[in-house]
Scaffold this active site. Structure first.
Site, short mmCIF file in Angstrom:
data_model
loop_
_atom_site.label_atom_id
_atom_site.label_comp_id
_atom_site.label_asym_id
_atom_site.label_seq_id
_atom_site.Cartn_x
_atom_site.Cartn_y
_atom_site.Cartn_z
N LYS A 1 -43.97 -17.94 72.57
CA LYS A 1 -44.34 -18.77 73.46
C LYS A 1 -45.04 -17.68 74.67
O LYS A 1 -44.75 -17.52 75.57
CB LYS A 1 -43.30 -19.65 74.23
N ASP B 1 -33.38 -25.73 62.48
CA ASP B 1 -32.24 -26.56 62.19
C ASP B 1 -33.92 -28.11 61.35
O ASP B 1 -33.42 -29.29 60.94
CB ASP B 1 -31.63 -27.81 62.98
N TYR C 1 -23.34 -20.13 94.98
CA TYR C 1 -23.20 -21.29 95.21
C TYR C 1 -23.01 -21.76 94.08
O TYR C 1 -23.22 -24.06 94.30
CB TYR C 1 -24.52 -21.61 96.22
N ASP D 1 -44.27 -24.18 70.09
CA ASP D 1 -44.37 -25.53 68.81
C ASP D 1 -45.32 -26.10 68.14
O ASP D 1 -45.15 -27.01 67.18
CB ASP D 1 -45.08 -26.57 70.85
N ASP E 1 -33.06 -20.36 66.25
CA ASP E 1 -31.76 -21.36 65.67
C ASP E 1 -32.62 -22.96 66.19
O ASP E 1 -32.15 -23.63 64.77
CB ASP E 1 -31.34 -21.46 67.06
N1 GGG Z 1 -21.16 -22.84 61.44
C1 GGG Z 1 -21.19 -22.53 62.84
C2 GGG Z 1 -21.10 -23.14 63.98
O1 GGG Z 1 -20.59 -23.36 64.30
N2 GGG Z 1 -22.04 -23.24 64.60
C3 GGG Z 1 -22.63 -23.64 65.43
C4 GGG Z 1 -23.66 -23.72 66.76
O2 GGG Z 1 -23.90 -24.21 67.83
N3 GGG Z 1 -24.48 -22.51 66.40
C5 GGG Z 1 -24.85 -21.40 67.68
C6 GGG Z 1 -26.11 -20.70 66.79
O3 GGG Z 1 -25.97 -20.47 66.04
O4 GGG Z 1 -26.72 -20.12 68.25
#
Ligand code: GGG
Length: 354
Positions: A189, A250, A145, A222, A246
């Site tokens: 998790k 960061d 939908y 967490d 991922d």
């Molecule tokens: N350097 C590659 C790039 O643009 N990575 C950004 C991104 O959003 N990567 C997602 C990921 O690695 O899962």
């Protein structure tokens, strides 16, 4: 003279600025170490999408396959939904070439200020190993939908025993090889995700039993996020699923000073297909085109590529040159508190290479 064929996808935004700098360093390495890099540039990404309606052509994978490695910049454009750019370029390459191990080192270089108060240069030194082909990124699901008030979206994560086992084993092998603390932390998790991540926990325990010399810990994601801040010095190798690792990588990038220093390798450890090397950062449209993006993540990714291609000495040289530039502290891009340009930082690295 040995020639390596390198597929180059600069991509979007700052990707088009950092990739030429990575190539400059590789050219300097080529001169120094008596090898040749035959670069094959592919102008795929957002501009290709605007022109042809897709991020890369239908035969892209066949064009990349014969190359020794892939050197990637960034993907993403403010006028294209992020899921379109990612699923149109980066993710299909990772899957097609079964690049199941995404390796993201986190090292606090001497001379670089961590936003955390305590750690000094060298205190943080670990690697995030991210499962790179399945898990939450499996792209299994759909809409029902669509665009109607009763709209439903379903997205299923896919975890296979084989997929978990091979990435966990990769992490343990890395801990054995690394000159580190001989520890592997597994991130899940599984208190909430009672099927997929319970399987992960069980497989982790099975594999861990085969590496009695390696200390282990299992953390909920967490708690891991908290402990990356609270006790980053304690980690050596951290292994997690596609999404969790991922996100955690960061955090690991920022606690060692900048996303502009975060390098990564998407490896097919079995070497059946080309592996891909890219900075962790994205296309960063806010600073693109200003000549101030930090090229070091891309340069360090090129270093990881050299290592994968069997040029360990050259790879160590790149790492050492970057460390020297950072330790000296004179030439830095704004993300590290400096005023230098992207090109000036690269030139300093090339000079430090000798
Ligand atoms: N350097 C590659 C790039 O643009 N990575 C950004 C991104 O959003 N990567 C997602 C990921 O690695 O899962």
């Amino acid at each position: 003279m040995k020639t390596f064929t390198i597929a180059v996808i600069a991509g979007d935004g700052v990707g088009t600025e950092v990739v030429p700098q990575g190539k400059r360093v590789l050219e300097a390495i080529a001169r120094k170490h008596g090898v040749t890099f035959a670069f094959q540039d592919f102008d795929w990404g957002a501009e290709h999408y605007f022109r042809w309606g897709r991020m890369m052509p239908s035969g892209a994978i066949d064009l990349l396959q014969p190359c020794d490695a892939i050197f990637l910049g960034a993907v993403g454009h403010p006028e294209i939904p992020d899921h379109t750019t990612l699923n149109g370029l980066l993710l299909p390459i990772r899957r097609a070439f079964d690049q199941y191990a995404n390796v993201r080192p986190a090292y606090l270089y001497p001379g670089v200020q961590s936003p955390l108060a305590r750690p000094k240069g060298g205190d943080i030194d670990f690697v995030v190993v991210r499962e790179n082909t399945e898990g939450e990124y499996a792209q299994v699901g759909g809409f029902v939908y669509q665009h109607q008030p009763e709209e439903i979206a379903i997205q299923t994560s896919v975890f296979t025993r084989r997929g978990i086992e091979r990435i966990v084993r990769f992490a343990f092998d890395l801990a054995v090889k690394r000159n580190g603390k001989k520890r592997v932390a597994s991130i899940t998790k599984s208190n909430a995700q009672g099927y997929t991540l319970v399987l992960w926990d069980r497989v982790f325990e099975d594999v861990a039993a085969q590496y009695p010399q390696i200390e282990t810990e299992s953390l909920l994601v967490d708690a891991a996020a908290m402990n990356f801040i609270r006790r980053p010095e304690s980690f050596d190798v951290v292994v997690g699923s596609n999404l969790f690792a991922d996100i955690l990588s960061d955090i690991s990038a920022i606690i060692v000073g900048s996303m502009g220093l975060a390098a990564s390798a998407n490896l097919d450890p079995l070497r059946r297909f080309p592996s891909m090397f890219e900075p962790v950062h994205g296309s960063a449209p806010d600073i693109a085109g200003k000549g101030v993006v930090n090229p070091l993540a891309s340069i360090l990714s090129a270093g990881m590529m050299l290592d994968h291609l069997g040029m360990a000495e050259a790879a160590a040289g790149v790492e050492k040159a970057v460390a020297a530039v950072l330790a000296e502290g004179k030439v830095r891009t704004p993300d590290l508190g400096g005023k230098s340009s992207t090109e000036e930082v690269t030139s300093a690295v090339i000079e430090a290479l000798g």
